[in-house]
Design a protein around this motif. Structure first.
Motif, PDB file in Angstrom:
ATOM      1  N   LEU A   8       8.309   5.403  74.940  1.00 32.10           N
ATOM      2  CA  LEU A   8       9.386   6.328  74.594  1.00 32.10           C
ATOM      3  C   LEU A   8      10.702   5.593  74.446  1.00 32.10           C
ATOM      4  O   LEU A   8      10.889   4.490  74.952  1.00 32.10           O
ATOM      5  CB  LEU A   8       9.516   7.434  75.649  1.00 32.10           C
ATOM      6  N   ARG A   9      11.614   6.250  73.746  1.00 30.99           N
ATOM      7  CA  ARG A   9      13.007   5.818  73.644  1.00 30.99           C
ATOM      8  C   ARG A   9      13.877   7.024  73.917  1.00 30.99           C
ATOM      9  O   ARG A   9      13.646   8.109  73.355  1.00 30.99           O
ATOM     10  CB  ARG A   9      13.306   5.255  72.249  1.00 30.99           C
ATOM     11  N   VAL A  10      14.855   6.858  74.782  1.00 29.68           N
ATOM     12  CA  VAL A  10      15.680   7.979  75.220  1.00 29.68           C
ATOM     13  C   VAL A  10      17.141   7.750  74.847  1.00 29.68           C
ATOM     14  O   VAL A  10      17.675   6.650  75.025  1.00 29.68           O
ATOM     15  CB  VAL A  10      15.556   8.186  76.745  1.00 29.68           C
ATOM     16  N   GLU A  35      13.498   7.510  81.544  1.00 29.32           N
ATOM     17  CA  GLU A  35      12.819   6.567  80.656  1.00 29.32           C
ATOM     18  C   GLU A  35      12.052   5.519  81.459  1.00 29.32           C
ATOM     19  O   GLU A  35      10.888   5.204  81.146  1.00 29.32           O
ATOM     20  CB  GLU A  35      13.837   5.893  79.749  1.00 29.32           C
ATOM     21  N   TYR A  68       9.925  14.405  83.901  1.00 28.18           N
ATOM     22  CA  TYR A  68       8.655  13.770  83.543  1.00 28.18           C
ATOM     23  C   TYR A  68       7.493  14.751  83.733  1.00 28.18           C
ATOM     24  O   TYR A  68       6.624  14.875  82.859  1.00 28.18           O
ATOM     25  CB  TYR A  68       8.424  12.519  84.389  1.00 28.18           C
ATOM     26  N   LYS A  74      18.170   7.342  81.601  1.00 31.60           N
ATOM     27  CA  LYS A  74      17.565   6.018  81.748  1.00 31.60           C
ATOM     28  C   LYS A  74      16.558   6.010  82.893  1.00 31.60           C
ATOM     29  O   LYS A  74      15.493   5.371  82.794  1.00 31.60           O
ATOM     30  CB  LYS A  74      18.659   4.970  81.999  1.00 31.60           C
ATOM     31  N   ARG A  88      10.462   9.827  70.858  1.00 30.51           N
ATOM     32  CA  ARG A  88      11.922   9.771  70.872  1.00 30.51           C
ATOM     33  C   ARG A  88      12.471  11.046  71.505  1.00 30.51           C
ATOM     34  O   ARG A  88      12.167  12.153  71.040  1.00 30.51           O
ATOM     35  CB  ARG A  88      12.467   9.579  69.460  1.00 30.51           C
ATOM     36  N   LYS A 122       8.064   4.975  81.455  1.00 38.58           N
ATOM     37  CA  LYS A 122       7.495   3.688  81.043  1.00 38.58           C
ATOM     38  C   LYS A 122       6.629   3.086  82.144  1.00 38.58           C
ATOM     39  O   LYS A 122       5.582   2.486  81.856  1.00 38.58           O
ATOM     40  CB  LYS A 122       8.617   2.722  80.657  1.00 38.58           C
TER      41      LYS A 122
END
Length: 259
Positions: free
Chosen positions: A57-59, A47, A213, A44, A28, A51
């Protein structure tokens, strides 16, 4: 197969599956900043890049235009988020001009604001990894201040400010600004800015996301989804360039934890 052996096998399989699920838990990530973060929905993009590279993950982002560290420190929305959810990574971004202020303003506003925010993070998010997000210079520098009136002098001041924050708070810095400027000089045909000479174009935000990243995961973004970049050569070039920054001394020195 006896019931005892079958039972042991079932237990081992369950433990294995549990272990695998734990090792692949969802990370997270919270971004706190202003328009340099939310333009083109950079969180986004980050994210989606992560992915597409196989990360879980969650952003989320808490952002507002023109906000400085001082103004962010007054937001109840931020403190509610720090108390009500568990974060693995928190990225803090201030105004570009935060780093161009005189020492008096820093002492009266910026340091107390960061003392408050980081104190809250360390109290409520003991296991979170915190980063500062170094911003880039304006295309023509900050014309309001003669000493920062070109992008290189402005970047030197911004970078110096973030190095001081790293030293003071023992918080690593994601050197987006330095990666941005290096890319702009290497590939001047790519316009990282919008018409206001400050905010990021889509390519600029993509470069920011790839740099994030590289810093947060310590991996190259090469092979990630190119998203809305229609020229595959451009996205590949940005991925390769940002991925190579991991090995640069300036990148390692800023991103690694302070001793």
């Amino acid at each position: 197969m006896s019931k005892a052996v079958l039972g042991c096998f079932t237990l081992l399989l369950a433990l294995c599956l549990f272990s695998c699920s734990e090792s692949r838990k969802t990370t997270r990530i919270l971004f706190v900043g202003n328009s340099y973060t939310y333009r083109n929905n950079m969180p986004k993009l980050f994210e989606q890049i992560a992915k597409s590279k196989g990360e879980k993950l969650r952003v989320t982002h808490i952002t507002r235009g023109k906000y400085t560290f001082y103004l962010q420190s007054k937001r109840q929305k931020l403190y509610r988020a720090l108390k009500s959810a568990d974060w693995d990574v928190i990225v803090l971004q201030g105004s570009s001009r935060d780093m161009l202020r005189d020492s008096t303003r820093f002492k009266k506003r910026t340091y107390p604001a960061l003392d408050k925010m980081l104190g809250m993070i360390r109290e409520n998010q003991k296991h979170a990894k915190v980063y500062f997000y170094m911003t880039w210079p304006y295309r023509k520098g900050d014309r309001m201040h003669q000493q920062f009136s070109n992008p290189d002098t402005m970047l030197r001041a911004v970078a110096s400010g973030y190095r001081n924050l790293k030293k003071r708070y023992k918080v690593p810095v994601i050197p987006v600004g330095k990666v941005w400027r290096n890319y702009a000089l290497t590939y001047p045909e790519t316009d990282l800015y919008t018409a206001d000479n400050s905010h990021p174009s889509f390519e600029g935000s993509y470069l920011v996301a790839c740099t994030m990243y590289s810093a947060i995961y310590g991996k190259t973004p090469v092979g990630a989804d190119r998203l809305a970049i229609f020229n595959p050569g451009e996205s590949t070039r940005i991925q390769q360039f940002t991925g190579k920054q991991i090995g640069k001394k300036y990148f390692r020195d800023l991103v690694r934890d302070s001793i």
